[in-house]
Enzyme design. Structure first.
Site, PDB file in Angstrom:
ATOM      1  CE1 TYR A   1     -33.930  -1.537  42.860  1.00 47.82           C
ATOM      2  CE2 TYR A   1     -35.650  -3.310  43.636  1.00 47.82           C
ATOM      3  CZ  TYR A   1     -34.763  -3.029  43.253  1.00 47.82           C
ATOM      4  OH  TYR A   1     -34.147  -4.074  42.685  1.00 47.82           O
TER       5      TYR A   1
ATOM      6  CD  GLU B   1     -32.511  -2.181  39.520  1.00 53.31           C
ATOM      7  OE1 GLU B   1     -32.357  -3.744  40.848  1.00 53.31           O
ATOM      8  OE2 GLU B   1     -31.684  -1.678  39.280  1.00 53.31           O
TER       9      GLU B   1
END
Length: 371
Positions: A101, A186
């Site tokens: 992530y 993101e």
């Protein structure tokens, strides 16, 4: 403004980040054609501005073009997280060795960008313990320097070729964040496939106030019809999932109204800040917008300063007489020209409350009765 996943990946590719081969389509036949072009197996991914698509059934896999056609037919038109799917992204299925992530967003409290990374990416990133998440605030004058990349890689346990790939990705992600006036960039998951890091997903949110200088970005209008109408009137309106329509005057009192409705066990249907000084005509149109959302109850909470209570009362009466109001209305009316406003309402069979929590409790009670 949020970008759809396929738009975010197109943006990433322009900056040299590796993304899966794929294409956005709007029909099952197109999905089959893309699957044949890029080669199966493929992933069919619903394009909605929401997370949790996999859990909502919005992501499917296909081993052949015919299966891609069938999967696209199932996903197109379905509802994912309350949003209708009108397009899907067909892209190659990746061989996944590991999922990371990584994101850059704005930390409002620190008044600085923050880099967030974890070696435990993928679904349910929100449930990853803090000790497995790296957070580094960024100096806007320095950006993402090599020493910071090395520190992040060390804390994530990355070495060798993967660390070099990660070290090249982070400054690029920051460039996108800065140059595109982003509030969020993101990648989740950032997939390790062999020695390549591939952006398997993309979330990009652009600052609305900076859109005037982002001419090369597509315009995404994800507002509901009610939100568009309110925006045209210059009103702050956000659609929510509840059944008690709310109108108040001022952001603070509107937030307080939403909170007190929830305190009594109710569910607000919207945030509507009618603002200070809104006249009778604009108030009447705001009420019509609330009615168009088919709530169980309308709760009007006015603390009149610049806003005059008698104007609000006349607007409510006007809508009642001209349009009809087929749901209960609870109104709390205090402040400028309060007595005149209360008199107008009483003459038309509407009682006004003086205390906010009593009015909120009544609105919740009526909403339950309507259910």
């Amino acid at each position: 403004m949020k970008l759809y996943e396929y738009m975010g990946k197109e943006l990433f590719a322009r900056y040299g980040l590796t993304v899966p081969r794929g294409k956005m389509v709007t029909s099952p036949d197109e999905a089959a054609a893309v699957a044949a072009e890029i080669g199966a197996p493929v992933v069919i991914k619903s394009q909605v501005l929401s997370g949790k698509r996999g859990k909502g059934g919005g992501i499917k896999f296909a081993d052949t073009p015919e299966e891609a056609r069938e999967a696209a037919a199932q996903v197109l038109g379905m509802t994912v997280q309350g949003l209708k799917v009108e397009m899907v992204l067909v892209e190659e299925k990746l061989a996944i060795d590991h999922e990371f992530y990584v994101a850059i967003t704005v930390d409002g409290a620190a008044k600085a960008p923050v880099l967030i990374a974890s070696a435990q990416g993928g679904m349910d990133i929100e449930e990853v313990p803090d000790e497995f998440i790296v957070k580094e605030h960024l100096d806007v004058c320095l950006g993402v320097q090599p020493y910071l990349c090395r520190e992040v890689c060390r804390r994530l346990g990355l070495t060798g070729a993967v660390a070099k790939e990660f070290g090249r990705l982070l400054p690029t992600l920051y460039r996108i964040f800065r140059e595109k006036d982003a509030e969020l960039v993101e990648i989740n998951p950032l997939v390790l496939s062999g020695e390549k890091l591939i952006a398997a997903d993309a979330k990009v949110t652009i600052d609305d106030e900076a859109l005037y200088r982002q001419k090369d970005l597509p315009v995404v209008d994800d507002r509901t019809e009610a939100e568009r109408q309110a925006h045209a009137l210059g009103l702050s309106y956000v659609q929510l999932d509840g059944n008690i329509a709310v109108m108040a005057n001022g952001a603070g009192i509107t937030m307080g109204t939403l909170d007190i409705i929830q305190y009594y066990g109710g569910a607000p249907a919207n945030f509507l800040d009618a603002g200070g000084g809104t006249g009778m005509e604009a108030t009447a149109k705001a009420l019509e917008i609330l009615l168009s959302t088919n709530p169980r109850v309308i709760f009007i909470n006015i603390f009149g300063g610049i806003t005059r209570c008698d104007d609000v009362a006349r607007a409510l009466v006007k809508v009642k007489q001209e349009k009809g109001i087929n749901v209960p209305v609870v109104i709390r009316l205090v402040g400028t020209n309060e007595e005149e406003g209360v008199r107008i309402l009483r003459e038309n069979g509407i009682e006004a409350y003086k205390v906010m929590h009593e009015a909120a409790a009544k609105a919740v009670e009526l909403a339950r009765a309507q259910g």
